[in-house]
Design a protein around this motif. Structure first.
Motif, PDB file in Angstrom:
ATOM      1  N   TYR A 188      27.079  51.690  14.272  1.00  5.28           N
ATOM      2  CA  TYR A 188      28.149  50.856  14.809  1.00  5.28           C
ATOM      3  C   TYR A 188      28.160  49.449  14.208  1.00  5.28           C
ATOM      4  CZ  TYR A 188      27.792  54.617  18.194  1.00  5.28           C
ATOM      5  OH  TYR A 188      27.742  55.850  18.779  1.00  5.28           O
ATOM      6  N   SER A 189      27.026  49.063  13.631  1.00  5.16           N
ATOM      7  CA  SER A 189      26.818  47.683  13.231  1.00  5.16           C
ATOM      8  C   SER A 189      27.648  47.270  12.024  1.00  5.16           C
ATOM      9  CB  SER A 189      25.337  47.513  12.881  1.00  5.16           C
ATOM     10  OG  SER A 189      25.146  46.351  12.111  1.00  5.16           O
ATOM     11  N   GLY A 190      28.285  46.119  12.117  1.00  3.01           N
ATOM     12  CA  GLY A 190      28.969  45.561  10.967  1.00  3.01           C
ATOM     13  C   GLY A 190      28.001  44.971   9.962  1.00  3.01           C
ATOM     14  N   THR A 191      26.869  44.489  10.433  1.00  2.87           N
ATOM     15  CA  THR A 191      25.847  43.943   9.536  1.00  2.87           C
ATOM     16  C   THR A 191      25.325  45.020   8.597  1.00  2.87           C
ATOM     17  OG1 THR A 191      25.166  42.461  11.308  1.00  2.87           O
ATOM     18  CG2 THR A 191      23.620  42.742   9.482  1.00  2.87           C
ATOM     19  N   VAL A 192      25.001  46.175   9.161  1.00  5.49           N
ATOM     20  CA  VAL A 192      24.524  47.278   8.335  1.00  5.49           C
ATOM     21  C   VAL A 192      25.654  47.789   7.441  1.00  5.49           C
ATOM     22  CG1 VAL A 192      23.555  49.605   8.381  1.00  5.49           C
ATOM     23  CG2 VAL A 192      22.772  47.891  10.026  1.00  5.49           C
ATOM     24  N   ALA A 193      26.881  47.804   7.979  1.00  5.42           N
ATOM     25  CA  ALA A 193      28.023  48.278   7.188  1.00  5.42           C
ATOM     26  C   ALA A 193      28.236  47.418   5.951  1.00  5.42           C
ATOM     27  CB  ALA A 193      29.289  48.279   8.047  1.00  5.42           C
ATOM     28  N   ALA A 194      28.050  46.107   6.084  1.00  5.16           N
ATOM     29  CA  ALA A 194      28.212  45.226   4.917  1.00  5.16           C
ATOM     30  C   ALA A 194      27.194  45.607   3.845  1.00  5.16           C
ATOM     31  CB  ALA A 194      28.039  43.764   5.332  1.00  5.16           C
ATOM     32  N   ALA A 195      25.957  45.872   4.262  1.00  2.00           N
ATOM     33  CA  ALA A 195      24.940  46.281   3.290  1.00  2.00           C
ATOM     34  C   ALA A 195      25.279  47.649   2.702  1.00  2.00           C
ATOM     35  CB  ALA A 195      23.561  46.295   3.959  1.00  2.00           C
ATOM     36  N   MET A 196      25.739  48.571   3.548  1.00  2.00           N
ATOM     37  CA  MET A 196      26.121  49.896   3.060  1.00  2.00           C
ATOM     38  C   MET A 196      27.236  49.804   2.025  1.00  2.00           C
ATOM     39  SD  MET A 196      26.313  52.298   6.407  1.00  2.00           S
ATOM     40  CE  MET A 196      25.804  53.979   6.079  1.00  2.00           C
ATOM     41  N   GLU A 197      28.194  48.909   2.263  1.00  2.00           N
ATOM     42  CA  GLU A 197      29.292  48.766   1.319  1.00  2.00           C
ATOM     43  C   GLU A 197      28.752  48.288  -0.026  1.00  2.00           C
ATOM     44  OE1 GLU A 197      32.224  49.831   2.086  1.00  2.00           O
ATOM     45  OE2 GLU A 197      33.227  49.290   0.210  1.00  2.00           O
ATOM     46  N   GLY A 198      27.787  47.366   0.010  1.00  2.00           N
ATOM     47  CA  GLY A 198      27.174  46.910  -1.226  1.00  2.00           C
ATOM     48  C   GLY A 198      26.510  48.070  -1.951  1.00  2.00           C
ATOM     49  N   ARG A 199      25.810  48.875  -1.219  1.00  2.00           N
ATOM     50  CA  ARG A 199      25.119  50.019  -1.798  1.00  2.00           C
ATOM     51  C   ARG A 199      26.138  51.024  -2.345  1.00  2.00           C
ATOM     52  NH1 ARG A 199      24.441  55.438  -2.256  1.00  2.00           N
ATOM     53  NH2 ARG A 199      22.266  55.998  -2.567  1.00  2.00           N
ATOM     54  N   ASN A 200      27.231  51.255  -1.622  1.00  2.00           N
ATOM     55  CA  ASN A 200      28.266  52.174  -2.112  1.00  2.00           C
ATOM     56  C   ASN A 200      28.921  51.667  -3.392  1.00  2.00           C
ATOM     57  OD1 ASN A 200      28.019  54.232  -0.322  1.00  2.00           O
ATOM     58  ND2 ASN A 200      29.826  53.726   0.888  1.00  2.00           N
ATOM     59  N   LEU A 201      28.967  50.347  -3.523  1.00  2.00           N
ATOM     60  CA  LEU A 201      29.569  49.763  -4.722  1.00  2.00           C
ATOM     61  C   LEU A 201      28.558  49.670  -5.860  1.00  2.00           C
ATOM     62  CD1 LEU A 201      31.742  47.021  -2.986  1.00  2.00           C
ATOM     63  CD2 LEU A 201      32.572  49.083  -4.118  1.00  2.00           C
ATOM     64  N   GLY A 202      27.326  50.156  -5.622  1.00  2.00           N
ATOM     65  CA  GLY A 202      26.380  50.304  -6.714  1.00  2.00           C
ATOM     66  C   GLY A 202      25.202  49.356  -6.745  1.00  2.00           C
TER      67      GLY A 202
END
Lengths: 248, 248, 248, 248
Positions: D103-117
């Motif tokens: 649910y976390s937006g903090t973790v989501a921001a990191a996940m987005e970074g990881r998805n972008l490589g």
């Protein structure tokens, strides 16, 4: 045949909008452009920070991911090749009486129509039951607007008592009353222990004198209030000038 | 010492609000209650469908997860044990001239103060540069409101030219002009191929005659317009009655 | 008879939800709890900062002014005296393939069901035409889940090709592919001259190998991917420990 | 010098973000792209239905009128001519433990970074007091990521006990625990008499065994959990195939 643009603030799926549509079908070519969800209390808000999506829901119904004023703007400028002749907003689920008109999305939709150069009518049912009564009121006003001559760029705020048509005592031209200031907020705690504040309803009306919309509704009459959109307080221009002269 | 409630619509972190705060510090006890983010164009919207969070940001600044009108309501009813004496809203980043006042959150904050029983001033800078100039205008008006007697429940809409204080030519009492209807929307496609519509700016003013706020600003004067919140079009009551009599 | 809870992210009025409801009518007692408007892309968001309104729209349909995950939470905890046996989300208007599942509200609704202790199925149609096909797929899976034994707390992500039922080539169990990073944003100017950025679609898939959901859909098969909600990367625990040991 | 992209979900004005920025200043060239307001609980939401505004707030801080994932997408694709080397999100006001990460937006921001490589770290303080402690943890991890070799596209979820640095007992590599399902909603009435439902907090943890993040924090250790973004439940592929074979 006249072009009638319908909108509301309760959203494109609201029963009040459907009732208005059905009541006005015999009176012109109809287009409905309404918010995709409940936007009650949106006031005159216009959406300027993003572009709007206009979705064709078939049968002349369109929805917009925006405010009531957005809907009327797009309805006037985007849906038809020609401008509508009249904008009708509602039927609102609940009354828009007195200072309600400052906050109401229903009234705002009508105001936007008037600002864009058309006559406009805001229709509200003071309750949630007899939409058919309000539909008949709308039909009689729209029919009359055709045969008689409503002054150009008129803006009418119409409220209808929530009762059967046979129990409506007539029509009254009224001024807006004044609910007065809201009470203190209701303080609650969310489940995580944080304080929150609900805006409270108004306890009692500050001005519901005999010539007001409140009084007409209370007595079983349809209330019709002509509105203006010029907020200049012309009567105070002289006083403020005097105050300013003393200042400088 | 007087209690001054400050709010705005650009959000609690906006430079214009900070400039207003600093300019008014000598003139009373200040409280700031402002939206937690930019709520420009919120108009008079009140949040009725959820409770509001009021966050103390220290130094007398509070933020609310709501509209400008919500902020003033909570500022009047929740932050102080006593009611404020005066509500000042702004300094808005950009002018609020003519029919802008119907859509503006800055003006709505002041209107809410007035509806809750206080005098109120809406301050806007017609630009984004010389906030200090607008701060000095606010200070002179608030100072004067103390020494002279501003009529009770006054509502003033003040616009300030975006130039140094030394180049301000004076103060003018004005009526609202009229921008006129917005142009057709700007149609764009999103990256997925769907049509979207931006509400267009107004191309040119429909009424910026010599006694309007537009004209005062254009000539380098501070514009002061007294506003009303009674939207009844009293002059039309008789006409609408005539129209209604013919109808029934 | 089993209790089936239906939800989606396209909103309570979406045709895909209606198609799912009709397809599943013979398979249990149905309740629908869905967002009051389109909430595509809401991901797993839960609304914690305000209380939710649950509106009974008759015929077993409820709407919530919140996210898909909110809807399932309220559907499980508020609408029935007993918990549902199975949560089915969809039919989504468009596919949820590969890394889409991280952003999808449809999948999030199913995940919330699984987190609350039930098996759950997310249904998506890779297109917007043959909802009836996806309805038949849903019916066959739900029917089978009753007669066979779906492992407890299963979470299935089902995508259906947008073609007539007769042209479906079969069912395939797949792993998620990977769309890869989105392209640069599309920069536009709003009508007031300010820059804005649209998130761009993904140009081409980074991993759509033969065992992926992408490949199954491309070949005309229904794709069924079992999902997990434990995000721990167990295989990396040892490596990170080594890295940490070197660090300290 | 490395390029570090910082974001969060508490908003660009949050003290936790400021603390992260100050702690990481010696470790690279920093850019901050964060939501314009509190977007806690936004999960992986991406904004696809409107273009985003990116506001330069000077000193390398930018704000976006969108979600944490939007911010990282624009930070990677719009703010710099070159891509960042590492994405760090936080310091979140409150822990992100167990199923919070969904649910976390903090973790989501990191996940987005990881998805972008890129490799990415999500930093959370399990409380709201000792941001400086969490800042020192961030600095030591980012410093080590430079000198040692963090595996490419690593995604670390870091939680820090809310206590002085001197009382931190060390670092532990952990798996995610599981809070378990939330309790029944808290039913309240709004001031107009309508029922509303608050999502309730979780009463007690369903899995906080010795190797979990919950246990590490409870014992006074920094918890480091490697995360994955592939939601395929690979271990279940065979079982689902068997179930499907029986079905057809």
């Amino acid at each position: 045949m006249r072009r009638l643009l319908l909108s509301n603030d309760d959203g494109v799926h609201a029963p009040g909008l459907r009732a208005l549509y059905e009541a006005l079908l015999p009176y012109g070519r109809l287009r409905v452009v309404a918010p995709d969800r409940d936007r009650s209390g949106a006031s005159n808000s216009l959406t300027l920070d993003r572009p709007l999506a206009l979705t064709d829901r078939s049968n002349g119904f369109y929805s917009v991911d925006g405010t009531p004023a957005d809907c009327v703007y797009l309805g006037v400028n985007g849906v038809w090749e020609e401008r509508p002749d009249l904008v009708i907003s509602g039927i609102n689920h609940g009354g828009n009486l007195g200072d309600d008109v400052l906050y109401s999305g229903t009234v705002a939709a009508a105001m936007e129509g008037r600002n864009l150069g058309m006559s406009a009518i805001a229709m509200s049912l003071v309750g949630r039951r007899y939409f058919e009564t309000a539909g008949r009121v709308a039909a009689s006003l729209v029919g009359a607007a055709e045969s008689l001559s409503l002054p150009p760029r008129s803006l009418l705020n119409v409220n209808v008592p929530d009762r059967p048509w046979s129990e409506i005592r007539g029509f009254k031209v009224t001024r807006l009353g004044y609910r007065g200031p809201a009470s203190k907020p209701l303080q609650v705690q969310d489940p995580r222990g944080q304080d929150r504040y609900w805006i409270a309803p108004v306890s009692r009306n500050a001005d519901d004198g005999p010539d007001t919309d409140f009084a007409a509704i209370e007595a079983g009459f349809v209330s019709i209030t002509p509105l203006q959109t010029d907020l200049t307080r012309h009567a105070a221009l002289h006083d403020v000038q005097g105050w300013l002269d003393a200042l400088t």
